[in-house]
Design a protein around this motif. Structure first.
Motif, short mmCIF file in Angstrom:
data_model
loop_
_atom_site.label_atom_id
_atom_site.label_comp_id
_atom_site.label_asym_id
_atom_site.label_seq_id
_atom_site.Cartn_x
_atom_site.Cartn_y
_atom_site.Cartn_z
N HIS A 1 24.33 72.74 50.55
CA HIS A 1 24.54 73.59 51.72
C HIS A 1 25.44 72.88 52.72
CE1 HIS A 1 21.13 71.12 52.97
NE2 HIS A 1 21.31 71.50 54.23
N ASP B 1 17.94 71.21 51.09
CA ASP B 1 16.84 71.50 52.02
C ASP B 1 16.34 72.91 51.72
OD1 ASP B 1 17.34 69.07 53.22
OD2 ASP B 1 18.66 69.92 54.75
N HIS C 1 14.47 62.74 52.39
CA HIS C 1 14.26 63.20 53.78
C HIS C 1 12.85 62.93 54.28
CE1 HIS C 1 17.51 65.96 52.64
NE2 HIS C 1 17.75 66.24 53.90
N GLY D 1 19.30 63.71 56.08
CA GLY D 1 18.35 63.82 57.17
C GLY D 1 18.86 63.16 58.44
N ASP E 1 20.98 65.78 60.02
CA ASP E 1 20.52 67.14 59.76
C ASP E 1 20.03 67.78 61.04
OD1 ASP E 1 19.78 69.39 58.50
OD2 ASP E 1 18.19 68.50 57.29
ZN LIG Z 1 19.12 67.81 54.84
#
Ligand SMILES: [Zn+2]
Ligand SMILES: [Zn+2]
Lengths: 537, 341
Positions: free
Chosen positions: B35, B111, B301, B326, B329
């Motif tokens: 993503h 995620d 993460h 992370g 993020d």
């Molecule tokens: Zn992430």
């Protein structure tokens, strides 16, 4: 309880003082008088006695949440608060409840007669009737750890606006020795309080720091600009003991610490001089350990604080004295609105008339003709076992709480050392998702030995940067602690240093904190342990 | 078996058989992207493969890259290794990457969250032997309430602010959270105003065919007084900035899974914290992992150490992987990307 839980979360949800006051007012207007007094009791630290120990509460919560002990402990580490951890871990409730705060407190108080299994049944039932926010507040009350981010002055402000009473009168009434079980809201609000509680202390007048930690050091000229001519000021050493109010009324002795704890029994040695004060005397001063004529460092006093039983040995090792610096009540009259120079003459007289000058000391007034003179003297505060100076305006009245202008503390600059970060640990509570607690080391030959743990002093932005570094440069993990590749140097400030056999480095720093991040220094440029050991002498 | 199908090396999640990386954090030749969040879709790779709904945002964020896109359920073969995408429900265009080679199946989740947010295609569990799962919120204290409940809280707060003539400012990451907030707002209360970064992101999404509620961009000559009664959506990096302070009588709320903990909310000095996350909560993670019917779980993460230990106690072969995810993020730390735009 719903109202109280809502009050708590509403207060939590604003940072603005005026909104907090109006939330409190709305609440006090809405709830019963019984709940008003229960709330006031909680908000001023009068918690119900703990009836179930935290270990049991924890065990039952884990059972209910179906999680292993280690996971509970790690959750606690993340959340930083036991009551909140439990509130978050428990399964959704099956029922609901409508009992008032006062009802719940009464139930908690009545637990003392129950056995363990009855207590357990009661607690599981209670949890099962509450939502998360109610559970949180309830757990805090139950575990005796209820605290709220609302100062007494805000509560007083809300009550004063509601009742039309003077804030200073209310402040005086809510301090002191009242018991929520017998003291009613009506008693509090009564215009004429015939049966004033003789133990009741006055709110302490607090000083503002002349310089915040992040500030530039204030020069003599800065002081002149900020405070004006030196002859309007009285300077005294700032003692490193426990701020205390000594009360002698109606033949009874009371000693209050600044945390509004009644500590009369913690300092039995002091009773001797208090009982010979004129009746109706209240003195403000410092409870501090003394040997002969010399005050002892705070860590000596620390050994006796928190002890349940004062043994002969502890009392011999930490001999107490009281240094008086103000008089608030004379022969039963409140003299706080008299100027300091008058109150000072009263303290001096009371001191001179007392036979126990071995334990009853007078805070010496340090005379000075210029700020430069005082500045130079201040650099030698450590020789006097003092933290710096207290500056008080000679014409000032004794203020309630922290008011800018009349009382200042001018501390000595902290001792400093440049040290390397070697361990990091996630913060508690406020900073539970970031690495914010660090251990710092100095060189011992070619090895780094830890000397201090510190967490305060960085900006949020710097904390984020350090957190980023920690996550990218972890050498090892031990539970919540990470060993970090040495790379960052910080200037660590501290108030004192003691030899310590319990620490690998051989020294223990007092009140270490981060002064700044030394981006300009490589780890090789950090200090060596010899530099710290040299400060021991 | 000589080598694991996917391995973690210093550049990212590497598939040796197919010679490609998933979400690499260092420049590589061929990158498969779960993503468009900045910790997963980084700059500097030669070729990118992503879901087609990530296309415009990736162009917007990464510039003129060589990008190939694919639909959910579609597959492609890279050096004999079959690669396909399945919805992750995290943000628009987020995909789980399924990798199959000689009968062995691995899935990299990127995620994900389980709740249908109405914007991204809802999460679909994919059966596999090994599941690479995020666990940003892999602690049992994180349990989300249904989003309808959170949105009614946000709308109530906004309504009250509007009645009292305040400006409501809400912070959430510019890609994902911002659009999700917009979608949940009750527009009968007032208008939505957007920080430039969010407006840019929305335009990119709209070029990709995503329809969003009407909102006005806050430009340099915007009259701040106009925002009274309205709601301003800004990225976390704008919080506390002079940009934000210029609005009249602000009430400020923060939207993130971290808000579940009182301390985290207080650290951000938010008036209100809304527990709204685009990551799975504790129960969601356990449910998702169970649904893959996997034997091994590899965790990235957040609370990887605790969560893998818990999974091992449940009988999984679970281990933590060292990654660079992370860090930038939406919910694990506020970003550099945001400031650069
Ligand atoms: Zn992430
Ligand atoms: Zn993401």
């Amino acid at each position: 309880m719903k109202d109280f839980a809502k009050l708590f979360s509403d207060l939590d949800e604003t940072n603005k003082t005026s909104e907090k006051v109006s939330i409190l007012k709305d609440y006090f207007m809405f709830v019963s008088d019984a709940d008003k007094i229960s709330t006031l009791a909680l908000f001023t630290g009068r918690k119900p006695k703990r009836q179930i120990n935290s270990t049991l509460i924890k065990t039952w919560a884990m059972e209910l949440a179906h999680i292993p002990v280690w996971l509970f402990e790690e959750s606690y580490q993340v959340v930083g608060d036991l009551g909140e951890t439990i509130a978050l871990l428990l399964p959704e409730p099956m029922g609901s409840q409508n009992k008032s705060l006062t009802d719940w407190i009464a139930e908690i108080n009545s637990l003392s007669t129950l056995g363990e299994s009855e207590k357990k049944a009661w607690l599981l039932d209670a949890w099962d009737s509450m939502d998360r926010q109610e559970r949180f507040v309830f757990n805090k009350i139950l575990t005796g750890s209820f605290r709220v981010g609302v100062s007494h002055s805000l509560i007083v402000k809300a009550l004063a606006e509601l009742s039309g009473l003077e804030a200073s009168v209310l402040t005086h009434r809510i301090m002191g020795n009242w018991d929520p079980a017998v003291f009613s809201f009506h008693d509090l609000m009564q215009e004429q309080d015939a049966s004033e509680d003789i133990s009741r202390p006055y709110p302490f007048c607090l000083a503002y720091p002349v310089q915040e930690t992040s500030d530039q050091v204030k020069s003599a000229e800065d002081m002149e600009t900020a405070l004006g001519s030196p002859d309007q000021w009285q300077a005294e050493w700032k003692w490193d003991g426990i701020r205390a109010q000594v009360i002698f009324r109606g033949g009874e002795i009371f000693i209050w610490s600044r945390g509004e704890d009644l500590v009369t029994d913690k300092f039995p040695e002091l009773h001797r001089f208090i009982s010979e004060l004129p009746d109706g005397t209240v003195l403000d001063g410092e409870a501090i350990c003394f040997s002969g004529n010399c005050p002892l460092p705070f860590n000596v006093l620390q050994t006796r604080i928190g002890r349940k039983n004062l043994t002969k040995k502890i009392m011999a090792d930490s001999p107490m004295a009281f240094i008086a610096y103000d008089c608030l009540e004379l022969e039963g009259d409140d003299i706080r609105s008299m100027p300091l120079r008058y109150r000072r003459s009263i303290v001096e007289r009371i001191h001179a008339e007392n036979a126990h000058q071995d334990i009853f000391k007078l805070s010496e007034v340090v005379s000075f003709n210029s700020w430069q003179e005082l500045y130079d003297l201040r650099l030698r505060a450590r020789e006097h076992v003092a933290e710096g100076f207290m500056l008080k305006r000679s014409e000032s009245v004794y203020q309630t709480g922290r008011k800018r202008g009349d009382w200042w503390k001018w501390k000595v600059d902290p001792l400093t050392v440049d040290a390397v970060m070697v361990y990091a640990q996630k913060g508690h509570g406020r900073r539970a998702d970031l690495y914010t607690d660090y251990t710092f080391a100095v060189w011992d030959g070619d090895k780094l030995v830890p000397v201090a743990k510190a967490y305060s002093g960085l900006t949020d932005k710097e904390i984020n940067q350090v957190d980023h570094y920690v996550k990218r440069n972890t050498l090892e993990k031990f539970g919540p602690v990470r060993t970090v590749k040495p790379g960052l140097v910080f200037e660590i400030g501290f108030e004192g240093i003691n030899a310590s056999s319990r620490h690998k480095s051989g020294v223990a720093l007092r009140f270490p904190r981060i002064l700044r991040w030394r981006h300009d220094k490589k780890i090789e440029e950090a200090d060596h342990i010899e530099a710290l050991k040299a400060m021991l002498a | 078996m000589a080598q694991a199908l996917l391995q973690f090396n210093d550049k990212g999640i590497y598939c040796a058989a197919g010679d490609f990386y998933i979400d690499p954090w260092k420049p590589v030749d061929r990158a498969v992207i779960t993503h468009a969040h900045s910790d997963h879709a980084r700059w500097g790779h030669k070729h990118y493969l992503a879901h087609h709904l990530s296309r415009e945002v990736m162009y917007y964020r990464l510039g003129d890259i060589s990008l190939e896109t694919m639909e959910y359920g579609e597959s492609t073969t890279i050096n004999g290794v079959q690669v396909s995408f399945y919805p992750a429900g995290h943000i628009v265009g987020s995909a789980q990457v399924r990798v199959e080679y000689k009968g062995e199946v691995w899935v990299a989740s990127g995620d994900y969250k389980l709740e249908d947010d109405g914007l991204s295609a809802p999460f679909e569990p994919v059966k596999c032997h090994t599941f690479i799962s995020e666990c940003t919120f892999g602690m049992p204290v994180y349990k989300w309430r249904p989003q309808a409940e959170i949105f009614s809280g946000i709308n109530d707060w906004w309504r009250l602010n509007a009645e009292e003539g305040r400006t409501t400012v809400i912070a959430g990451y510019s890609l994902g959270k911002a659009q999700r907030i917009m979608q949940g707002l009750d527009l009968s209360i007032g208008s939505i105003y957007l920080h430039g970064v969010i407006a840019n992101t929305n335009e990119a999404l709209e070029r990709n065919g995503i329809r969003l509620p009407p909102a006005e961009r806050i430009t340099a000559d915007f009259k701040r007084e106009q925002a009274r009664g309205g709601i301003v959506i800004c990225p976390p990096s704008a919080v506390g900035s002079p940009w934000m302070r210029k609005f009249p009588s602000v009430s400020f709320g923060y939207c993130s899974g971290w808000m579940a903990i009182r301390g985290a909310k207080r650290r951000r000095a938010a008036d209100r914290g809304f527990v709204l996350s685009d990551h799975a909560d504790w129960d969601g993670l356990i449910e998702a992992i169970g649904a893959t019917e996997c034997e091994s779980v590899c965790l990235t993460h957040g609370s990887t150490a605790s969560f893998s230990r818990y999974l091992r106690e449940l009988g999984y072969d679970a281990f933590e992987a060292e990654t660079h995810y992370g860090v930038e993020d939406d919910e694990a730390g506020e970003t550099k990307v945001e400031e650069a735009v």
